[in-house]
Scaffold this motif. Structure first.
Motif, PDB file in Angstrom:
ATOM      1  N   PRO A 120       0.806  -1.231   0.000  1.00  0.00           N
ATOM      2  CA  PRO A 120       0.000   0.000   0.000  1.00  0.00           C
ATOM      3  C   PRO A 120       0.840   1.283   0.000  1.00  0.00           C
ATOM      4  CG  PRO A 120       0.209  -0.830   2.242  1.00  0.00           C
ATOM      5  CD  PRO A 120       0.965  -1.791   1.360  1.00  0.00           C
ATOM      6  N   LEU A 121       2.180   1.161   0.054  1.00  0.00           N
ATOM      7  CA  LEU A 121       2.991   2.384   0.126  1.00  0.00           C
ATOM      8  C   LEU A 121       3.296   2.950  -1.261  1.00  0.00           C
ATOM      9  CD1 LEU A 121       5.181   0.952   2.956  1.00  0.00           C
ATOM     10  CD2 LEU A 121       3.909   3.090   3.151  1.00  0.00           C
ATOM     11  N   PHE A 122       3.088   2.144  -2.289  1.00  0.00           N
ATOM     12  CA  PHE A 122       3.350   2.547  -3.673  1.00  0.00           C
ATOM     13  C   PHE A 122       4.812   2.933  -3.898  1.00  0.00           C
ATOM     14  CE2 PHE A 122      -1.159   2.657  -3.243  1.00  0.00           C
ATOM     15  CZ  PHE A 122      -1.580   2.081  -4.423  1.00  0.00           C
ATOM     16  N   SER A 123       5.678   2.262  -3.127  1.00  0.00           N
ATOM     17  CA  SER A 123       7.115   2.448  -3.305  1.00  0.00           C
ATOM     18  C   SER A 123       7.749   1.132  -2.888  1.00  0.00           C
ATOM     19  CB  SER A 123       7.624   3.576  -2.411  1.00  0.00           C
ATOM     20  OG  SER A 123       7.497   3.213  -1.059  1.00  0.00           O
ATOM     21  N   SER A 124       9.044   1.062  -2.936  1.00  0.00           N
ATOM     22  CA  SER A 124       9.746  -0.053  -2.335  1.00  0.00           C
ATOM     23  C   SER A 124      11.154   0.443  -2.081  1.00  0.00           C
ATOM     24  CB  SER A 124       9.757  -1.279  -3.248  1.00  0.00           C
ATOM     25  OG  SER A 124      10.194  -0.934  -4.537  1.00  0.00           O
ATOM     26  N   SER A 125      11.783  -0.116  -1.077  1.00  0.00           N
ATOM     27  CA  SER A 125      13.132   0.344  -0.767  1.00  0.00           C
ATOM     28  C   SER A 125      14.131  -0.311  -1.708  1.00  0.00           C
ATOM     29  CB  SER A 125      13.462   0.050   0.694  1.00  0.00           C
ATOM     30  OG  SER A 125      12.826   0.999   1.514  1.00  0.00           O
ATOM     31  N   THR A 126      13.840  -0.233  -3.001  1.00  0.00           N
ATOM     32  CA  THR A 126      14.757  -0.788  -3.994  1.00  0.00           C
ATOM     33  C   THR A 126      15.142   0.323  -4.955  1.00  0.00           C
ATOM     34  OG1 THR A 126      12.927  -1.415  -5.413  1.00  0.00           O
ATOM     35  CG2 THR A 126      13.719  -3.084  -3.889  1.00  0.00           C
ATOM     36  N   TYR A 127      16.137   0.032  -5.771  1.00  0.00           N
ATOM     37  CA  TYR A 127      16.654   1.011  -6.717  1.00  0.00           C
ATOM     38  C   TYR A 127      16.567   0.394  -8.098  1.00  0.00           C
ATOM     39  CZ  TYR A 127      18.044   2.571  -2.252  1.00  0.00           C
ATOM     40  OH  TYR A 127      17.973   2.943  -0.945  1.00  0.00           O
TER      41      TYR A 127
ATOM     42  N   ARG B   3      20.681   3.428 -11.396  1.00  0.00           N
ATOM     43  CA  ARG B   3      19.532   3.017 -10.571  1.00  0.00           C
ATOM     44  C   ARG B   3      19.216   4.119  -9.561  1.00  0.00           C
ATOM     45  NH1 ARG B   3      20.180  -3.416  -9.265  1.00  0.00           N
ATOM     46  NH2 ARG B   3      19.706  -4.063 -11.386  1.00  0.00           N
ATOM     47  N   PHE B   4      17.903   4.355  -9.395  1.00  0.00           N
ATOM     48  CA  PHE B   4      17.435   5.342  -8.436  1.00  0.00           C
ATOM     49  C   PHE B   4      16.315   4.722  -7.599  1.00  0.00           C
ATOM     50  CE2 PHE B   4      19.366   7.739 -11.826  1.00  0.00           C
ATOM     51  CZ  PHE B   4      20.025   8.765 -11.165  1.00  0.00           C
ATOM     52  N   ARG B   5      16.066   5.376  -6.469  1.00  0.00           N
ATOM     53  CA  ARG B   5      14.998   4.919  -5.576  1.00  0.00           C
ATOM     54  C   ARG B   5      13.661   4.831  -6.301  1.00  0.00           C
ATOM     55  NH1 ARG B   5      12.733   4.853  -0.774  1.00  0.00           N
ATOM     56  NH2 ARG B   5      14.753   4.705   0.216  1.00  0.00           N
ATOM     57  N   VAL B   6      12.856   3.842  -5.942  1.00  0.00           N
ATOM     58  CA  VAL B   6      11.481   3.755  -6.426  1.00  0.00           C
ATOM     59  C   VAL B   6      10.644   4.621  -5.487  1.00  0.00           C
ATOM     60  CG1 VAL B   6       9.509   2.243  -6.823  1.00  0.00           C
ATOM     61  CG2 VAL B   6      11.836   1.407  -7.283  1.00  0.00           C
ATOM     62  N   PRO B   7      10.263   5.833  -5.905  1.00  0.00           N
ATOM     63  CA  PRO B   7       9.585   6.738  -4.967  1.00  0.00           C
ATOM     64  C   PRO B   7       8.114   6.373  -4.799  1.00  0.00           C
ATOM     65  CG  PRO B   7       9.763   7.798  -7.093  1.00  0.00           C
ATOM     66  CD  PRO B   7      10.392   6.431  -7.245  1.00  0.00           C
ATOM     67  N   THR B   8       7.512   6.874  -3.733  1.00  0.00           N
ATOM     68  CA  THR B   8       6.093   6.619  -3.524  1.00  0.00           C
ATOM     69  C   THR B   8       5.276   7.356  -4.594  1.00  0.00           C
ATOM     70  OG1 THR B   8       4.234   6.750  -1.994  1.00  0.00           O
ATOM     71  CG2 THR B   8       5.805   8.574  -1.901  1.00  0.00           C
ATOM     72  N   LEU B   9       4.151   6.764  -4.963  1.00  0.00           N
ATOM     73  CA  LEU B   9       3.266   7.435  -5.912  1.00  0.00           C
ATOM     74  C   LEU B   9       2.092   8.111  -5.208  1.00  0.00           C
ATOM     75  CD1 LEU B   9       3.146   4.816  -8.809  1.00  0.00           C
ATOM     76  CD2 LEU B   9       4.726   6.718  -8.449  1.00  0.00           C
TER      77      LEU B   9
END
Lengths: 224, 337
Positions: free
Chosen positions: B221-228, B256-262
């Motif tokens: 549900p965060l619409f992100s992930s702590s991945t790059y 590679r960059f952070r997958v930010p929240t949407l």
């Protein structure tokens, strides 16, 4: 009457405590066995002429190991040794009775302090030993000038650190110690003899070079 | 009797769950169905005084070198605490940074911070903008002295951290206390999940497309992930930003960059680490047909999405269901009166 005796006794013990060689070691920064001085020019075996502005580094998990191999912790929390702060140039034994044996410590700041936010005391980020753009403490900071350094104002800067995986720049120092030991010396000559400022004037990020140079700095410690 | 037992049992359950999620208190609750936050609340227990201190600091230019800009200068609440219309961060003396100021939403769940993940803890995150020459350009020691000399902050710190002198770790902890309260969990999407809202046909279709094409990285549900991830952007010839590789020095992390929240994505424009896209339409077009191949390109992006015009409209309507006005206009987060 009783009270004044107590007072005298207190003063006496205080006095004794200060005189004893056993309350700690003075930390002496040297270059080729000579005390390190500001604005003095030093020449390395690799032919560089240099002067020093800053020398700061952390030691942590300091312990005394006796001849039977029993170890006693002197202090765990990282201590910042700073050339500019004379009061920091002392390793307090914290009442541990140090006799024949070894003094062992970690050169740098252990993992747990690099991954759990900001800490206070000697680890307070105001002391300029924390990287902002990448989390983690700078373990060893040495800065100065040398005509050999092909940088702006001929400055050399070593900010060595790194805790993660292959970038782990933490090293252990273990030195023989005895009851009469009075000082811990850090002779910077071996470090600068091992490099050339023409090719290596600045290391300011964790990585393989920082790991190698931390190991070189490790070899600068002695208890005479 | 039976109902009394049931009542007792449910009290026990409530008690147990409260015990399990000890980070939850009156200032922070984990939205239903969400994972446990990553932030270590035990190391920095939230208090009203701590949160309010952090809020004052967040909005106070006292943290910048010449007291000209505050955190809120680049992190505006109404735009999800991102910097609307600024592609790259805009600091002191009109200096321009190299990356787009990130939105500050649901930070308690972040394992790392910044586009390259170089910061490993929220409590040391603020150090970067405060001291960066192209941001607030301050000497931390000077800032701490400034706070110590301020009567207002002497009082506020005393209330938040009784008996302790003002130090930089406490400054950071106070800012963290405010920032972890910035929780957005009441968008139409959340209301739909709770059965309080029904997606329109377009939103519903968009949600399906999202799950199919976007959800593996922008995880609910965060619409992100702590991945790059390398999301197929061409390299800007001026910025030459290698992303995550700057931190790990591993070529596998190049670009590679952070997958930010949407969450609140409708308002956090411009988009991407360098703010190159002005609107969601451009973003979706990029994923649909603009991917630049590279050896570190994210696997799910190797196959083109090939969305029709209608599909793209539907996907965008779904993305707008992630907007949360109760977050964007929450008075608890706004400029302190």
């Amino acid at each position: 009457m009783n009270l004044s005796w107590l007072l005298i006794l207190c003063l006496f013990s205080q006095f004794n405590w200060g005189q004893s060689a056993q309350d700690g070691l003075s930390i002496q920064l040297l270059f080729e066995n000579q005390p390190l001085e500001k604005e003095k020019q030093y020449i390395t075996q690799s032919g560089d002429t240099l002067t020093f502005d800053k020398v700061k580094f952390y030691i942590s998990n300091v312990e005394y190991i006796d001849t039977k191999g029993n170890s006693t912790t002197i202090h765990e929390y990282p201590q910042l040794i700073d050339w500019d702060k004379p009061e920091s140039l002392k390793l307090d034994f914290n009442s541990v009775a140090v006799k024949e044996g070894w003094l062992q410590f970690t050169l740098g700041v252990p993992l747990e302090y690099n991954t759990n936010g900001a800490f206070d005391g000697d680890l307070d980020p105001v002391l300029g030993m924390y990287w902002a753009w990448q989390s983690g403490y700078i373990f060893i900071k040495m800065e100065g000038h040398s005509p050999s350094a092909p940088t702006l104002k001929h400055k050399f800067q070593f900010h060595l650190g790194g805790y993660a995986g292959a970038m782990n720049a933490l090293t252990q120092v273990k030195l023989p110690i005895h009851e009469q030991s009075k000082s811990l010396t850090v002779d910077l000559a071996p470090f600068f003899n091992a490099i050339q400022l023409q090719t290596t004037p600045t290391i300011m990020v964790p990585g393989s070079q920082a790991v190698t140079l931390s190991q070189t700095f490790n070899s600068c410690f002695r208890i005479p | 009797m039976k109902s009394l037992l049931l009542l007792l049992f449910s009290f026990l359950l409530i008690g147990l769950s409260a015990f399990r999620y000890s980070e939850e208190n009156e200032y922070f609750t984990i939205p239903k169905g969400w994972p446990k936050p990553h932030y270590n609340f035990k190391g920095n227990p939230l208090t009203q005084a701590g949160i309010q201190l952090g809020r004052q600091l967040f909005y106070d230019p006292i943290l910048s070198r010449d007291s000209s800009i505050s955190c809120a200068s680049c992190h505006l609440q109404a735009t999800g605490f991102a910097h609307v219309d600024h592609e790259l961060s805009h600091g002191i003396d009109n200096r321009i940074g190299t990356r787009n100021a990130m939105a500050l939403i649901n930070l308690a769940w972040n394992e790392s911070f910044m586009w390259d993940g170089g910061i490993n803890h929220l409590d040391v995150q603020s150090l970067a903008p405060i001291t960066h020459p192209a941001e607030m350009d301050a000497d931390l020691e000077v800032i701490v002295k400034r706070l110590q000399q301020s009567e207002k902050y002497s009082n506020l710190f005393q209330k938040a951290f009784p008996g302790k002198p003002i130090t930089s770790p406490l400054l950071f902890k106070a800012l963290s206390q405010f920032m972890v309260t910035l929780v957005s969990a009441n968008s139409k999407y959340d209301q739909q999940k709770r059965g309080e809202y029904q997606f329109t046909a377009s939103e519903s279709k968009g949600y399906q497309l999202f799950q199919q094409h976007c959800g593996s990285c922008h995880r609910e549900p965060l619409f992100s992930s702590s991945t790059y991830e390398n999301n197929g952007l061409s390299v800007d010839p001026d910025l030459k930003d290698i992303g995550r590789m700057k931190i790990t020095q591993d070529p596998k992390d190049s670009l590679r960059f952070r997958v930010p929240t949407l969450r609140n994505i409708q308002f956090t424009f411009p988009y991407m680490h360098d703010g190159r896209f002005q609107n969601l339409n451009q973003v979706i077009r990029h994923y649909n047909s603009g991917i630049v191949p590279h050896k570190t390109l994210s696997k799910p992006l190797e196959k083109p999405m090939r969305l029709s015009d209608n599909d793209r409209v539907d996907l965008e309507s779904f993305l707008r269901t992630l907007s949360d006005p109760s977050f964007l206009y929450n008075t608890n987060y706004s400029y302190p009166k």
